[in-house]
Design a protein around this motif. Sequence first.
Motif, PDB file in Angstrom:
ATOM      1  N   VAL A   1      -6.196   6.161   4.732  1.00 17.67           N
ATOM      2  CA  VAL A   1      -5.689   4.832   5.074  1.00 17.67           C
ATOM      3  C   VAL A   1      -6.809   3.807   5.010  1.00 17.67           C
ATOM      4  O   VAL A   1      -6.646   2.704   4.475  1.00 17.67           O
ATOM      5  CB  VAL A   1      -5.048   4.842   6.486  1.00 17.67           C
ATOM      6  CG1 VAL A   1      -4.629   3.436   6.900  1.00 17.67           C
ATOM      7  CG2 VAL A   1      -3.849   5.784   6.513  1.00 17.67           C
ATOM      8  N   GLN A   2      -7.971   4.145   5.549  1.00 18.01           N
ATOM      9  CA  GLN A   2      -9.087   3.206   5.567  1.00 18.01           C
ATOM     10  C   GLN A   2      -9.524   2.795   4.160  1.00 18.01           C
ATOM     11  O   GLN A   2      -9.927   1.655   3.928  1.00 18.01           O
ATOM     12  CB  GLN A   2     -10.271   3.803   6.331  1.00 18.01           C
ATOM     13  CG  GLN A   2     -10.136   3.760   7.845  1.00 18.01           C
ATOM     14  CD  GLN A   2     -10.023   2.339   8.368  1.00 18.01           C
ATOM     15  OE1 GLN A   2     -10.720   1.427   7.903  1.00 18.01           O
ATOM     16  NE2 GLN A   2      -9.121   2.126   9.320  1.00 18.01           N
ATOM     17  N   LYS A   3      -9.444   3.724   3.201  1.00 22.15           N
ATOM     18  CA  LYS A   3      -9.797   3.389   1.817  1.00 22.15           C
ATOM     19  C   LYS A   3      -8.904   2.284   1.278  1.00 22.15           C
ATOM     20  O   LYS A   3      -9.363   1.374   0.582  1.00 22.15           O
ATOM     21  CB  LYS A   3      -9.683   4.636   0.929  1.00 22.15           C
ATOM     22  CG  LYS A   3     -10.848   5.606   1.068  1.00 22.15           C
ATOM     23  CD  LYS A   3     -10.694   6.769   0.102  1.00 22.15           C
ATOM     24  CE  LYS A   3     -11.883   7.731   0.223  1.00 22.15           C
ATOM     25  NZ  LYS A   3     -11.734   8.890  -0.712  1.00 22.15           N
ATOM     26  N   GLN A   4      -7.620   2.354   1.632  1.00 20.28           N
ATOM     27  CA  GLN A   4      -6.673   1.349   1.138  1.00 20.28           C
ATOM     28  C   GLN A   4      -6.831   0.007   1.857  1.00 20.28           C
ATOM     29  O   GLN A   4      -6.382  -1.023   1.369  1.00 20.28           O
ATOM     30  CB  GLN A   4      -5.234   1.847   1.315  1.00 20.28           C
ATOM     31  CG  GLN A   4      -4.902   3.085   0.493  1.00 20.28           C
ATOM     32  CD  GLN A   4      -3.423   3.426   0.576  1.00 20.28           C
ATOM     33  OE1 GLN A   4      -2.578   2.702   0.045  1.00 20.28           O
ATOM     34  NE2 GLN A   4      -3.107   4.519   1.260  1.00 20.28           N
TER      35      GLN A   4
ATOM     36  N   PRO B   1       1.040  -4.982  13.030  1.00 22.21           N
ATOM     37  CA  PRO B   1       0.205  -4.625  11.878  1.00 22.21           C
ATOM     38  C   PRO B   1      -1.274  -4.452  12.208  1.00 22.21           C
ATOM     39  O   PRO B   1      -1.977  -3.701  11.534  1.00 22.21           O
ATOM     40  CB  PRO B   1       0.422  -5.793  10.913  1.00 22.21           C
ATOM     41  CG  PRO B   1       0.912  -6.935  11.763  1.00 22.21           C
ATOM     42  CD  PRO B   1       1.705  -6.281  12.849  1.00 22.21           C
ATOM     43  N   LEU B   2      -1.773  -5.118  13.265  1.00 22.12           N
ATOM     44  CA  LEU B   2      -3.180  -4.952  13.611  1.00 22.12           C
ATOM     45  C   LEU B   2      -3.505  -3.516  13.994  1.00 22.12           C
ATOM     46  O   LEU B   2      -4.636  -3.054  13.830  1.00 22.12           O
ATOM     47  CB  LEU B   2      -3.559  -5.889  14.764  1.00 22.12           C
ATOM     48  CG  LEU B   2      -4.075  -7.281  14.364  1.00 22.12           C
ATOM     49  CD1 LEU B   2      -2.920  -8.114  13.809  1.00 22.12           C
ATOM     50  CD2 LEU B   2      -4.707  -7.993  15.537  1.00 22.12           C
ATOM     51  N   ARG B   3      -2.508  -2.788  14.504  1.00 18.28           N
ATOM     52  CA  ARG B   3      -2.725  -1.400  14.884  1.00 18.28           C
ATOM     53  C   ARG B   3      -3.057  -0.534  13.666  1.00 18.28           C
ATOM     54  O   ARG B   3      -3.759   0.461  13.778  1.00 18.28           O
ATOM     55  CB  ARG B   3      -1.472  -0.849  15.582  1.00 18.28           C
ATOM     56  CG  ARG B   3      -1.217  -1.431  16.950  1.00 18.28           C
ATOM     57  CD  ARG B   3      -2.082  -0.786  18.023  1.00 18.28           C
ATOM     58  NE  ARG B   3      -1.738   0.622  18.180  1.00 18.28           N
ATOM     59  CZ  ARG B   3      -2.523   1.632  17.873  1.00 18.28           C
ATOM     60  NH1 ARG B   3      -3.721   1.422  17.397  1.00 18.28           N
ATOM     61  NH2 ARG B   3      -2.133   2.871  18.048  1.00 18.28           N
ATOM     62  N   VAL B   4      -2.562  -0.924  12.484  1.00 21.86           N
ATOM     63  CA  VAL B   4      -2.842  -0.155  11.274  1.00 21.86           C
ATOM     64  C   VAL B   4      -4.338  -0.241  10.944  1.00 21.86           C
ATOM     65  O   VAL B   4      -4.934   0.724  10.450  1.00 21.86           O
ATOM     66  CB  VAL B   4      -1.979  -0.658  10.096  1.00 21.86           C
ATOM     67  CG1 VAL B   4      -2.288   0.141   8.831  1.00 21.86           C
ATOM     68  CG2 VAL B   4      -0.500  -0.546  10.436  1.00 21.86           C
TER      69      VAL B   4
ATOM     70  N   LEU C   1       0.822  -1.209   0.000  1.00 25.05           N
ATOM     71  CA  LEU C   1       0.000   0.000   0.000  1.00 25.05           C
ATOM     72  C   LEU C   1       0.857   1.260   0.000  1.00 25.05           C
ATOM     73  O   LEU C   1       2.047   1.229   0.319  1.00 25.05           O
ATOM     74  CB  LEU C   1      -0.914   0.010   1.227  1.00 25.05           C
ATOM     75  CG  LEU C   1      -1.867  -1.174   1.403  1.00 25.05           C
ATOM     76  CD1 LEU C   1      -2.749  -0.956   2.630  1.00 25.05           C
ATOM     77  CD2 LEU C   1      -2.731  -1.384   0.154  1.00 25.05           C
ATOM     78  N   ASP C   2       0.229   2.357  -0.344  1.00 22.55           N
ATOM     79  CA  ASP C   2       0.905   3.662  -0.352  1.00 22.55           C
ATOM     80  C   ASP C   2       0.713   4.309   1.027  1.00 22.55           C
ATOM     81  O   ASP C   2      -0.148   5.162   1.218  1.00 22.55           O
ATOM     82  CB  ASP C   2       0.314   4.540  -1.457  1.00 22.55           C
ATOM     83  CG  ASP C   2       1.008   5.903  -1.535  1.00 22.55           C
ATOM     84  OD1 ASP C   2       2.161   6.000  -1.053  1.00 22.55           O
ATOM     85  OD2 ASP C   2       0.386   6.852  -2.062  1.00 22.55           O
ATOM     86  N   LEU C   3       1.557   3.878   1.977  1.00 21.87           N
ATOM     87  CA  LEU C   3       1.442   4.361   3.351  1.00 21.87           C
ATOM     88  C   LEU C   3       2.661   5.196   3.728  1.00 21.87           C
ATOM     89  O   LEU C   3       3.751   4.991   3.179  1.00 21.87           O
ATOM     90  CB  LEU C   3       1.321   3.175   4.316  1.00 21.87           C
ATOM     91  CG  LEU C   3       0.119   2.248   4.088  1.00 21.87           C
ATOM     92  CD1 LEU C   3       0.214   1.034   4.997  1.00 21.87           C
ATOM     93  CD2 LEU C   3      -1.190   2.995   4.329  1.00 21.87           C
ATOM     94  N   ASP C   4       2.482   6.121   4.648  1.00 23.81           N
ATOM     95  CA  ASP C   4       3.591   6.944   5.097  1.00 23.81           C
ATOM     96  C   ASP C   4       4.567   6.099   5.913  1.00 23.81           C
ATOM     97  O   ASP C   4       4.263   4.986   6.352  1.00 23.81           O
ATOM     98  CB  ASP C   4       3.097   8.128   5.929  1.00 23.81           C
ATOM     99  CG  ASP C   4       2.328   7.678   7.170  1.00 23.81           C
ATOM    100  OD1 ASP C   4       2.977   7.453   8.208  1.00 23.81           O
ATOM    101  OD2 ASP C   4       1.097   7.540   7.086  1.00 23.81           O
ATOM    102  N   GLU C   5       5.751   6.649   6.115  1.00 24.58           N
ATOM    103  CA  GLU C   5       6.839   5.904   6.765  1.00 24.58           C
ATOM    104  C   GLU C   5       6.479   5.460   8.181  1.00 24.58           C
ATOM    105  O   GLU C   5       6.782   4.331   8.589  1.00 24.58           O
ATOM    106  CB  GLU C   5       8.101   6.787   6.796  1.00 24.58           C
ATOM    107  CG  GLU C   5       9.352   6.047   7.212  1.00 24.58           C
ATOM    108  CD  GLU C   5      10.599   6.917   7.075  1.00 24.58           C
ATOM    109  OE1 GLU C   5      11.439   6.861   7.980  1.00 24.58           O
ATOM    110  OE2 GLU C   5      10.707   7.654   6.072  1.00 24.58           O
ATOM    111  N   GLU C   6       5.813   6.328   8.941  1.00 25.01           N
ATOM    112  CA  GLU C   6       5.447   5.995  10.307  1.00 25.01           C
ATOM    113  C   GLU C   6       4.461   4.830  10.352  1.00 25.01           C
ATOM    114  O   GLU C   6       4.571   3.927  11.185  1.00 25.01           O
ATOM    115  CB  GLU C   6       4.828   7.222  10.990  1.00 25.01           C
ATOM    116  CG  GLU C   6       4.248   6.978  12.371  1.00 25.01           C
ATOM    117  CD  GLU C   6       5.288   6.542  13.395  1.00 25.01           C
ATOM    118  OE1 GLU C   6       4.897   5.901  14.387  1.00 25.01           O
ATOM    119  OE2 GLU C   6       6.484   6.825  13.183  1.00 25.01           O
TER     120      GLU C   6
END
Length: 420
Positions: free
Chosen positions: A213-216, A202-205, A188-193
């Motif tokens: 983020v939710q769309k992805q 990963p569950l925290r994401v 996915l296109d996610l920021d570095e943090e």
Amino acid sequence: MSTFKAPKGTYDLIPPFSATYLAVRDAIAAPLRKAGYGYVETPGFEDVNLFARGVGESTDIVTKEMYAFETKGGDKLALRPEGTASVLRAALEASLHKQGNLPVKLWYSGSYYRYERPQKGRYRHFSQVGAEAIGAEDPALDAELIILADQAYRALGLRNFRILLNSLGDKECRPVYREALQTFLRGLDLDEETLRRAEINPLRVLDDKREAVQKQLADAPLLRDYLCDACKAYHEEVRALITAAGVIFEDDPKLVRGLDYYTRTTFEFVHDGLGSQSAVGGGGRYDGLSEMIGGPALPSVGWALGVDRTVLALEAEGVELDLPATTSVFAVAIGEEARRVLFGKVTELRKAGIAADFSFGGKGLKGSMKDANRSGARLTVVAGERDLAEGVVQLKDMESGEQAAVALEGLVDAVKAKLA
């Protein structure tokens, strides 16, 4: 005007509004007391590592929100950001789990602290009532706690809340899901943090509230598809038990909660009348937390309900609690002798279990009667020198306006009869 104000993101509880908070705390605690939960109270601050280990070093609570400080003696402490880790620490320290009566069932109430951006329903100092059942792995315990919270909210008159339910699996099946989720997130296109968080937990994401983020995450793998047979059976039993109890819930396969220690059952109470801060409480099973903080294996389950947000939920539904009057009888004395006599009678009334107050400050009759009106008292006792000479006082019903002389010695009985 004082030059000092409450710190940003905090609030003062003052009468009469504070009575609502007390009533909410009592209502949440009432079902717990009836179910065998004993009260526990822990310090407002703990060793910072208790929360770093238990809550999780990758969580926002630990990395961004915790009030941590070092004492003059060099101890590194933190104001408690949540209750479970503290309660479990207290139970372990007191060896409650060794007394042969598992689970250890505890409830608590207190203030908690997180450095967050203040807004309605989110404060830096907030109040919770919580419950923990320590030392037993039993779906009936998970169901019991959900049912007790549901009973508490319904007893308060709340109707428009929802219970979200999910299973997070255990140490057998979650690692497989974790790897599948990490593989998905790396694409996915996610920021570095966020990518860093995905590698740690990963569950925290999945709990990220940002719309981009939710769309992805729409096609993210779901944990329910990876549950082992034991976790599936456990979760189905929890669902069956709360369904049989008449508790309505919604399955939410993306519900993960914000703390690292949860396993298997996880649930959240939400109220749609609160806007973005819709969660009014939640909890779940945390079978590995005891070992994380240095204790033995003690499978456990618990929840915490926010008093602040519960009050907001009541306001959103227009529910007004039936609060007992703070004062039932107000005494007004005219003259010094009457002051001494009526002050003694007020003490007698209180000893008899009747809420009574007195007109302090040496005010005249007019000012004292204004105090009586403001007090909300149902009855007012008025006496002057002439009344005392006759051995009577004047008892006035503030609702009907009726007033009658009653014998001074029979005042307590006369008041009881009127209030019955």
